[in-house]
Design an enzyme around this catalytic site. Structure first.
Site, PDB file in Angstrom:
ATOM      1  N   PHE A 127       7.581  12.609  -8.615  1.00  0.00           N
ATOM      2  CA  PHE A 127       7.378  11.585  -9.626  1.00  0.00           C
ATOM      3  C   PHE A 127       5.865  11.436  -9.769  1.00  0.00           C
ATOM      4  O   PHE A 127       5.154  11.338  -8.773  1.00  0.00           O
ATOM      5  CB  PHE A 127       8.013  10.256  -9.200  1.00  0.00           C
ATOM      6  CG  PHE A 127       7.899   9.195 -10.258  1.00  0.00           C
ATOM      7  CD1 PHE A 127       8.704   9.237 -11.378  1.00  0.00           C
ATOM      8  CD2 PHE A 127       6.983   8.174 -10.151  1.00  0.00           C
ATOM      9  CE1 PHE A 127       8.597   8.277 -12.383  1.00  0.00           C
ATOM     10  CE2 PHE A 127       6.862   7.211 -11.147  1.00  0.00           C
ATOM     11  CZ  PHE A 127       7.677   7.268 -12.253  1.00  0.00           C
ATOM     12  N   ASP A 196       9.016   9.563   0.039  1.00  0.00           N
ATOM     13  CA  ASP A 196       9.263   8.597  -1.033  1.00  0.00           C
ATOM     14  C   ASP A 196      10.778   8.514  -1.217  1.00  0.00           C
ATOM     15  O   ASP A 196      11.426   9.504  -1.583  1.00  0.00           O
ATOM     16  CB  ASP A 196       8.578   9.074  -2.313  1.00  0.00           C
ATOM     17  CG  ASP A 196       8.800   8.115  -3.489  1.00  0.00           C
ATOM     18  OD1 ASP A 196       9.841   7.421  -3.511  1.00  0.00           O
ATOM     19  OD2 ASP A 196       7.952   8.077  -4.392  1.00  0.00           O
ATOM     20  N   TYR A 221      14.184  -1.589  -7.014  1.00  0.00           N
ATOM     21  CA  TYR A 221      14.836  -2.018  -8.258  1.00  0.00           C
ATOM     22  C   TYR A 221      15.842  -1.006  -8.774  1.00  0.00           C
ATOM     23  O   TYR A 221      16.388  -1.209  -9.844  1.00  0.00           O
ATOM     24  CB  TYR A 221      13.798  -2.351  -9.336  1.00  0.00           C
ATOM     25  CG  TYR A 221      12.666  -1.370  -9.505  1.00  0.00           C
ATOM     26  CD1 TYR A 221      12.863  -0.159 -10.157  1.00  0.00           C
ATOM     27  CD2 TYR A 221      11.404  -1.673  -9.023  1.00  0.00           C
ATOM     28  CE1 TYR A 221      11.816   0.731 -10.315  1.00  0.00           C
ATOM     29  CE2 TYR A 221      10.348  -0.781  -9.179  1.00  0.00           C
ATOM     30  CZ  TYR A 221      10.560   0.414  -9.826  1.00  0.00           C
ATOM     31  OH  TYR A 221       9.527   1.298  -9.986  1.00  0.00           O
ATOM     32  N   LYS A 222      16.056   0.070  -8.047  1.00  0.00           N
ATOM     33  CA  LYS A 222      17.048   1.059  -8.462  1.00  0.00           C
ATOM     34  C   LYS A 222      18.358   0.765  -7.729  1.00  0.00           C
ATOM     35  O   LYS A 222      19.054  -0.192  -8.061  1.00  0.00           O
ATOM     36  CB  LYS A 222      16.517   2.467  -8.189  1.00  0.00           C
ATOM     37  CG  LYS A 222      15.218   2.796  -8.960  1.00  0.00           C
ATOM     38  CD  LYS A 222      14.730   4.207  -8.625  1.00  0.00           C
ATOM     39  CE  LYS A 222      13.349   4.455  -9.216  1.00  0.00           C
ATOM     40  NZ  LYS A 222      13.358   4.579 -10.678  1.00  0.00           N
ATOM     41  N   ARG A 370      19.844  11.845 -18.270  1.00  0.00           N
ATOM     42  CA  ARG A 370      19.949  11.475 -16.866  1.00  0.00           C
ATOM     43  C   ARG A 370      21.013  10.403 -16.699  1.00  0.00           C
ATOM     44  O   ARG A 370      20.987   9.386 -17.405  1.00  0.00           O
ATOM     45  CB  ARG A 370      18.576  10.969 -16.403  1.00  0.00           C
ATOM     46  CG  ARG A 370      18.297  11.130 -14.949  1.00  0.00           C
ATOM     47  CD  ARG A 370      16.857  10.739 -14.647  1.00  0.00           C
ATOM     48  NE  ARG A 370      16.631   9.316 -14.831  1.00  0.00           N
ATOM     49  CZ  ARG A 370      15.775   8.583 -14.096  1.00  0.00           C
ATOM     50  NH1 ARG A 370      15.056   9.161 -13.143  1.00  0.00           N
ATOM     51  NH2 ARG A 370      15.608   7.307 -14.323  1.00  0.00           N
TER      52      ARG A 370
END
Lengths: 401, 401
Positions: A127, A196, A221-222, A370
């Site tokens: 990312f 990560d 937050y995922k 996605r």
């Protein structure tokens, strides 16, 4: 007559031991497959936040730093996340963004590795923010960045390697990287393994302690449903805490923060990873949101996640004309996270239309659809419907193979 | 018969053009003189946050990044703060903690100043985190820290000075430092002036643009009432934005954040100061809280603030036996922020008892009673009552002169 995909979906939902967890979330008629970007709202959080805002802030005001436990929320919330990522208590602290925690972790890892180790390996498929921040950390600690595909990290580490920063799951393809094997190789070379966990925590077992990870960061937050931009976390393995040397030694990380002395003395333990005053509203929303995990075994989440992505891919094969989409997500379970990425021509138009028809995934430019599968609130009927609507959309839009 | 202090207080309240603003806050019977630590709750914020949590997060979910304006909140909220600190739009971005912003500002200032300038002057009386973080910034940019009393900065700057980091108002004593004069001296020496506005923004005019400040940071949970740990802000003067070189170049500061390219390219403008995903709940609580400033001139706030602290000191002199407390806050208006700090033996016991009797200030160890005067919701009767209760407490506790 063989079972239709729709019938299979209903049967799998009826057999799903996690199915009841869905009731803990505020959901609507849409199929929400974007929980790997922003997790859904746990239904109890609004009432908790009303109390935080009205009573803890509004009525108790400054007293809440002690009386409502605000001051200790970063470590307390870290300890709530710990079992989900396989960490014993006292090693995770919540606060700041993932990017800021990547900076802390990579700088600290470089310092721990020693000056003669001048290379930092970075997941070349990372990312982007991890790469940008690692570059800054390298610049500011006199190291250089070596981009390496995750599968090649084990072969690339050597006596000059200070640390390797790798994503557990690729944000684009959903590929799961070999955390145990890469960590072991990095450590065998005398370097530090920094992971990560943004796309793995809350979706699959991580095993930080078991596999000897040195440092790790992740967002909340995922799959952890902490709310938009909820604070990230930093894991520092206990064996490193005493020498963890933060590039952001704010007053919250001081051994005696209210002494307010001009000289810095680092706190012991996870608190050493703190920086400034924590964002309490976001922090407490996250803490409250974590209640949905009470009594959930992450192994059960993983089993359902794999079953969901398997079934979604089966439905895509069953419904979508051959060749219109191509899965970028590995077929092998050992290499798959909790999302499915489909390459598709006209992906932007397809995703816009999917969303308009109540199937919410997201787009990764230029051509990736996605779909994130969050096992606590996504079911098999959702997966079947998503694939069915996808087939309708590509047909209606005339997307050719 | 001359007017009593109590009568004076009531008269001053009746003449106060800001008196009605108090109704905008959730307050109770206590006298809250700790708004310089945590501002009171604006009464409309709970309803706004219920909507943010239930509708924007809960119902719109991922769509809110665009549709609810989450993505642009850091710059939008910065532009709400800008007029309070004398900045034209487009120079302030909200996010991260004050400590993290000090790091960005000091590192960026050092880089802007050039390599031959190897000294960073730091306010020797600074709030500790600024000193700790500046030390880290110096270490990571090859500079050394020179601690200097704010009054001596102008005499200490020279060709080796890269930057000076100074607090506008001393957190302990409430002393207001000479921002225009110090900034001019620092800039005349070819260095950059970096100001910490934590204890001045929202309490008095700052005039960032007018006085040519280079960089500034501040928190938003004191006089700006943003809520516990609400995000801080970074000001980068427009003339520096094109070369602002952040040590935390997270993906939110990228020119094309959703391109998700491996190479970093910095955004133009204030967004270059962003790092990772912003804490949306805390950010939007702050944005909402700023509504209480609509139609308020900061000059009127300053006038009331000085009148309040003058009157409080008058009441203390009138009620408290001579010698029991000693004001550490300058008598001269030009040197006074919006708080009064009283040195007192047995300060911890005195403050505990004051709080028990409904007068909420705070303690700065070992012996300072700190009383913050937030002109939007503190009145003259509050000041009179605080001094009166202080006199009762020191008498009851037997604190001798």
């Amino acid at each position: 007559m063989s079972e239709t995909l729709r019938e299979t979906a209903l049967r799998l939902d009826s057999e799903d031991p996690l199915a009841k967890r869905r009731e803990l979330f505020a959901l609507d008629a849409a199929v929400y497959l974007d929980g790997n970007s922003l997790g859904a709202l746990p239904a109890h959080v609004p009432a908790r936040m009303a109390d935080v805002i009205t009573r803890e802030w509004g009525a108790l005001r400054i007293r809440s730093w002690d009386e409502s436990g605000w001051w200790t929320a970063p470590e307390r919330t870290g300890d709530r996340i710990a079992p989900l990522v396989g960490a014993a208590p006292g090693q995770i602290v919540v606060g700041d963004s993932t990017s800021v925690n990547v900076f802390k972790a990579v700088v600290a890892a470089a310092r721990l590795a020693g000056e003669e180790r001048d290379e930092i390996l970075v997941d070349a498929t990372t990312f982007p923010t991890d790469g940008y921040i690692a570059e800054s950390a390298a610049r500011m600690t006199g190291r250089r960045i070596v981009p390496v595909a995750p599968a090649e990290v084990a072969g690339a580490v050597g006596p000059r390697t200070a640390a390797a920063l790798v994503n557990h799951v690729d944000f684009r393809t959903g590929r799961l990287h070999d955390l145990p094997g890469i960590t072991a190789a990095v450590r065998a070379a005398g370097a530090l393994a920094v992971w990560d966990l943004c796309h793995s925590a809350g979706a699959l077992p991580v095993g930080l302690d078991t596999h000897g990870v040195d440092l790790a960061v992740g967002c909340t937050y995922k799959y952890l449903n902490g709310g938009p931009g909820s604070p990230a976390y930093l894991y520092v393995a206990e064996r490193h805490q005493g020498v963890f040397d933060s590039p952001l030694p704010g007053w919250n990380s001081h051994a005696d923060p209210f002494g307010m002395t001009p000289g810095y003395a680092a706190a012991d333990g996870a608190a050493r990873g703190r920086v400034g005053t924590p964002d309490i509203l976001s922090m407490l929303a996250l803490e409250s949101a974590l209640d949905v995990w009470d009594g959930v075994a992450i192994e059960d989440v993983r089993a359902k996640s794999l079953a969901l992505t398997d079934f979604f891919l089966e439905c895509v094969r069953g419904y979508v004309p051959d060749g219109v989409v191509e899965s970028l997500t590995p077929a092998a379970h050992a290499e798959r996270g909790s999302q499915v990425a489909l390459r598709c021509d006209a992906a932007p138009a397809v995703m816009a239309e999917l969303i308009a028809r109540g199937v919410v995934g997201d787009l990764r430019r230029p051509d990736v659809l996605r779909f994130g599968f969050t096992p606590l609130y996504v079911g098999f009927a959702d997966a079947e419907r998503a694939a069915r609507v996808l087939a309708e959309v590509v047909t209606d839009l005339g997307v050719a193979a």
